[in-house]
Each structure stands twice: as structure tokens, then as C-alpha cells.
Design an enzyme around this catalytic site. Structure first.
Site, PDB file in Angstrom:
ATOM      1  N   ASP A  39       3.789 -19.472 -24.889  1.00  0.00           N
ATOM      2  CA  ASP A  39       4.602 -20.668 -24.674  1.00  0.00           C
ATOM      3  C   ASP A  39       4.534 -21.169 -23.232  1.00  0.00           C
ATOM      4  O   ASP A  39       3.999 -20.499 -22.348  1.00  0.00           O
ATOM      5  CB  ASP A  39       6.068 -20.389 -25.069  1.00  0.00           C
ATOM      6  CG  ASP A  39       6.576 -19.036 -24.562  1.00  0.00           C
ATOM      7  OD1 ASP A  39       5.918 -18.443 -23.688  1.00  0.00           O
ATOM      8  OD2 ASP A  39       7.625 -18.578 -25.036  1.00  0.00           O
ATOM      9  N   ASN A  97      19.016 -13.806 -27.927  1.00  0.00           N
ATOM     10  CA  ASN A  97      19.553 -14.339 -29.187  1.00  0.00           C
ATOM     11  C   ASN A  97      18.597 -14.074 -30.347  1.00  0.00           C
ATOM     12  O   ASN A  97      18.715 -14.655 -31.416  1.00  0.00           O
ATOM     13  CB  ASN A  97      19.818 -15.849 -29.063  1.00  0.00           C
ATOM     14  CG  ASN A  97      18.556 -16.629 -28.708  1.00  0.00           C
ATOM     15  OD1 ASN A  97      17.480 -16.043 -28.534  1.00  0.00           O
ATOM     16  ND2 ASN A  97      18.676 -17.936 -28.596  1.00  0.00           N
ATOM     17  N   HIS A 127      15.263 -14.618 -30.242  1.00  0.00           N
ATOM     18  CA  HIS A 127      14.083 -15.481 -30.292  1.00  0.00           C
ATOM     19  C   HIS A 127      12.818 -14.712 -29.926  1.00  0.00           C
ATOM     20  O   HIS A 127      12.858 -13.720 -29.197  1.00  0.00           O
ATOM     21  CB  HIS A 127      14.267 -16.767 -29.461  1.00  0.00           C
ATOM     22  CG  HIS A 127      14.167 -16.628 -27.981  1.00  0.00           C
ATOM     23  ND1 HIS A 127      15.068 -17.210 -27.123  1.00  0.00           N
ATOM     24  CD2 HIS A 127      13.268 -16.010 -27.187  1.00  0.00           C
ATOM     25  CE1 HIS A 127      14.723 -16.943 -25.881  1.00  0.00           C
ATOM     26  NE2 HIS A 127      13.627 -16.208 -25.886  1.00  0.00           N
ATOM     27  N   GLU A 141      13.549 -20.478 -31.513  1.00  0.00           N
ATOM     28  CA  GLU A 141      14.990 -20.263 -31.404  1.00  0.00           C
ATOM     29  C   GLU A 141      15.624 -20.057 -32.778  1.00  0.00           C
ATOM     30  O   GLU A 141      15.044 -20.465 -33.798  1.00  0.00           O
ATOM     31  CB  GLU A 141      15.631 -21.493 -30.746  1.00  0.00           C
ATOM     32  CG  GLU A 141      15.158 -21.752 -29.313  1.00  0.00           C
ATOM     33  CD  GLU A 141      15.849 -20.856 -28.284  1.00  0.00           C
ATOM     34  OE1 GLU A 141      16.186 -19.696 -28.605  1.00  0.00           O
ATOM     35  OE2 GLU A 141      16.053 -21.324 -27.151  1.00  0.00           O
TER      36      GLU A 141
HETATM   37  C1  GLP Z   1      11.625 -16.109 -22.649  1.00  0.00           C
HETATM   38  C2  GLP Z   1      10.223 -16.130 -23.251  1.00  0.00           C
HETATM   39  C3  GLP Z   1      10.063 -15.083 -24.328  1.00  0.00           C
HETATM   40  C4  GLP Z   1      10.602 -13.754 -23.833  1.00  0.00           C
HETATM   41  C5  GLP Z   1      12.058 -13.873 -23.548  1.00  0.00           C
HETATM   42  C6  GLP Z   1      12.716 -12.570 -23.128  1.00  0.00           C
HETATM   43  O1  GLP Z   1      12.519 -16.907 -23.329  1.00  0.00           O
HETATM   44  N1  GLP Z   1       9.872 -17.404 -23.782  1.00  0.00           N
HETATM   45  O2  GLP Z   1       8.697 -14.993 -24.698  1.00  0.00           O
HETATM   46  O3  GLP Z   1      10.366 -12.754 -24.782  1.00  0.00           O
HETATM   47  O4  GLP Z   1      12.199 -14.824 -22.508  1.00  0.00           O
HETATM   48  O5  GLP Z   1      12.597 -12.402 -21.762  1.00  0.00           O
HETATM   49  P1  GLP Z   1      12.839 -11.066 -20.978  1.00  0.00           P
HETATM   50  O6  GLP Z   1      11.694 -10.197 -21.291  1.00  0.00           O
HETATM   51  O7  GLP Z   1      12.873 -11.478 -19.542  1.00  0.00           O
HETATM   52  O8  GLP Z   1      14.138 -10.512 -21.471  1.00  0.00           O
END
Ligand code: GLP
Length: 242
Positions: free
Chosen positions: A67, A136, A138, A143
Site C-alpha cells: 500500500d 482494528n 486491518h 479497513e
Molecule cells: C499500517 C499499514 C499496515 C500495517 C499496520 C500495522 O496501517 N498499512 O500494512 O500492518 O500499519 O502497523 P504496525 O506494524 O506499525 O503496528
């Protein structure tokens, strides 16, 4: 699904990096699906180390990222393109033309999404997809909602995601409200999926996603249906699982 219980974040990173390096040893031109966020950071550090020790080469590897924020250029320090360059691409022998990330500056949404899905197809699909887990539930930027989005699409980020990602920005109002993200079908079509999760703050969502019903309200829950899915998580993140 398989669960690998790691001690802590460092242990997760070590296990994941070894697995990825072994995967590349078997398939030097593998297509890796890559994630951003704090979860894979340690894995990228370890992979860079393995590369500098001559234990892995990315010479023929192709990558597709999950993304990108809409409106941020690759030069913007908060963009995922910048994150990947800084934390992995510039540290190993990946050919820049073999790395792919949605173009956050492309205003033609339909064109960007179609092209990204076409690109994944042309590469022959994703061999190994690395994932983090949003607080959440995702995955990538898919989402919680009423249905599972299929292909790459533009998404309005939820207030929870904006709050969670505000730690990377100086001011909350600087956080883009939209992103381009691979869809759930793209992720499920990866031949192998590895998710990295650490910390007590994710324990509740890990329990919901992997012991609760499969529902678009918790997008990660769909991974219960993937035939080669491994969750690598630490004791804290797994603390609510029996
Ligand atoms: C972002 C990214 C996700 C990632 C998520 C969790 O929203 N788009 O791909 O998995 O954050 O992030 P973290 O690993 O910092 O908890």
C-alpha cells in the site's frame, strides 16, 4: 494456519528474516509482497544484515508493496516508498526496477488500481506475502467493513488507523486520509502468507482475528482460510490465546 510463538520482537524478526532468506535461497527470483509499519522493521534490519554477511542475495528478487498513502511522493519521508528505500531497498542488492509500490501521486484512481493488479499478475503472482496487523484488524489498508474488497483500490482510512499512524507524523492533520491498497483477493492469492505481530496491545485483536468468526469486520480473520498462513507472534501478542 500455523502459529510460531516467539519470545519478543527481536525473536520474531530473526525467525521471519531466516524464513525469507531460506525462501529466496530456494527461489532466487521470488516475488515478495512487502509490508510497512513497525512490525516488519526488525525483519528488514535482519535481512540487510544477512545480505551484508553474504547469506542472501536479492539480485533477482521482485517486490510488490501492499500500500501507499495517496498524495505523498516517494521523496516524502512519510511515504511507504521512502520507508522501503530507507529500511530495505537501499541496504541490499535489489534492482530498483524490480521494486513496486502503488504511486501515491497518481490521481487517476481507476488506472492506478488496474495497473497494480495487472502488474501483480504479470509477475506471476506473489510467492510470499509479509503482513502486519492493524490494531482494528486491518491488513494492508483493508479497513473493517461490510464486505472484503477484492483487488487494489483507494480507501478512506478509518479514524482508528489515522490515530494509530499519527505516531509517525508531526501533526495528526498531516496524515493522508486516503491510501491505495492491495485488496483481500490479492493477498489471499499469495502462495504463502506470513504475519508478524508483537506486543500486548495487539493481543485482543489477535484473539478476535484468529479464534473468532471470519468476517469483514475483522479483515485479518479471512487468513484463517489461507492454505499456507503462518502467524509469527510474541508471547505478549499471543497472551489471550489458550
Ligand atoms: C499500517 C499499514 C499496515 C500495517 C499496520 C500495522 O496501517 N498499512 O500494512 O500492518 O500499519 O502497523 P504496525 O506494524 O506499525 O503496528
Amino acid at each position: 494456519m500455523r502459529i510460531i510463538r516467539a519470545e519478543d520482537y527481536e525473536d520474531i524478526s530473526r525467525i521471519a528474516a531466516e524464513r525469507i532468506a531460506n525462501f529466496i535461497a530456494k527461489k532466487p527470483d521470488a516475488v515478495l509482497g512487502l509490508a510497512t509499519g513497525s512490525s516488519p522493521l526488525g525483519t528488514y534490519r535482519r535481512l540487510s544484515l544477512l545480505y551484508s554477511e553474504g547469506r542472501v542475495s536479492f539480485k533477482e528478487v521482485r517486490t510488490v508493496n501492499l500500500d501507499e498513502y495517496v498524495g505523498l511522493s516517494a521523496e516524502n519521508e512519510q511515504s511507504y516508498a521512502f520507508f522501503m528505500k530507507e529500511n530495505l531497498f537501499d541496504r541490499v542488492d535489489l534492482a530498483p526496477e524490480n521494486t513496486h509500490i502503488p504511486d501515491g501521486l497518481e490521481e487517476n484512481e481507476e488506472q492506478e488500481c488496474e495497473e497494480y493488479d495487472r502488474l501483480i499478475k504479470e509477475l506471476g503472482g506473489i510467492d510470499l506475502q509479509l503482513l502486519g496487523l492493524g490494531p482494528n484488524g486491518h491488513i494492508a489498508f483493508n479497513e473493517p467493513g461490510d464486505s472484503f474488497p477484492l483487488g487494489t483500490h483507494k480507501v478512506r482510512l478509518s479514524p482508528a488507523t489515522i490515530r494509530a499512524n499519527s505516531r509517525f507524523f508531526e501533526r495528526e492533520e498531516d496524515i493522508p486520509r486516503f491510501a491505495y491498497t492491495m485488496g483481500i483477493r490479492d493477498i489471499l492469492q499469495a502462495k504463502q502468507v506470513i504475519m508478524l505481530v508483537s506486543g500486548a496491545a495487539k493481543a485482543e485483536i489477535v484473539k478476535e482475528a484468529f479464534t473468532g468468526p471470519v468476517t469483514p469486520k475483522v479483515p485479518a480473520s479471512i487468513l484463517q482460510f489461507h492454505s499456507d498462513f503462518t502467524l509469527i507472534a510474541d508471547t505478549e501478542a499471543l497472551s489471550l490465546l489458550s
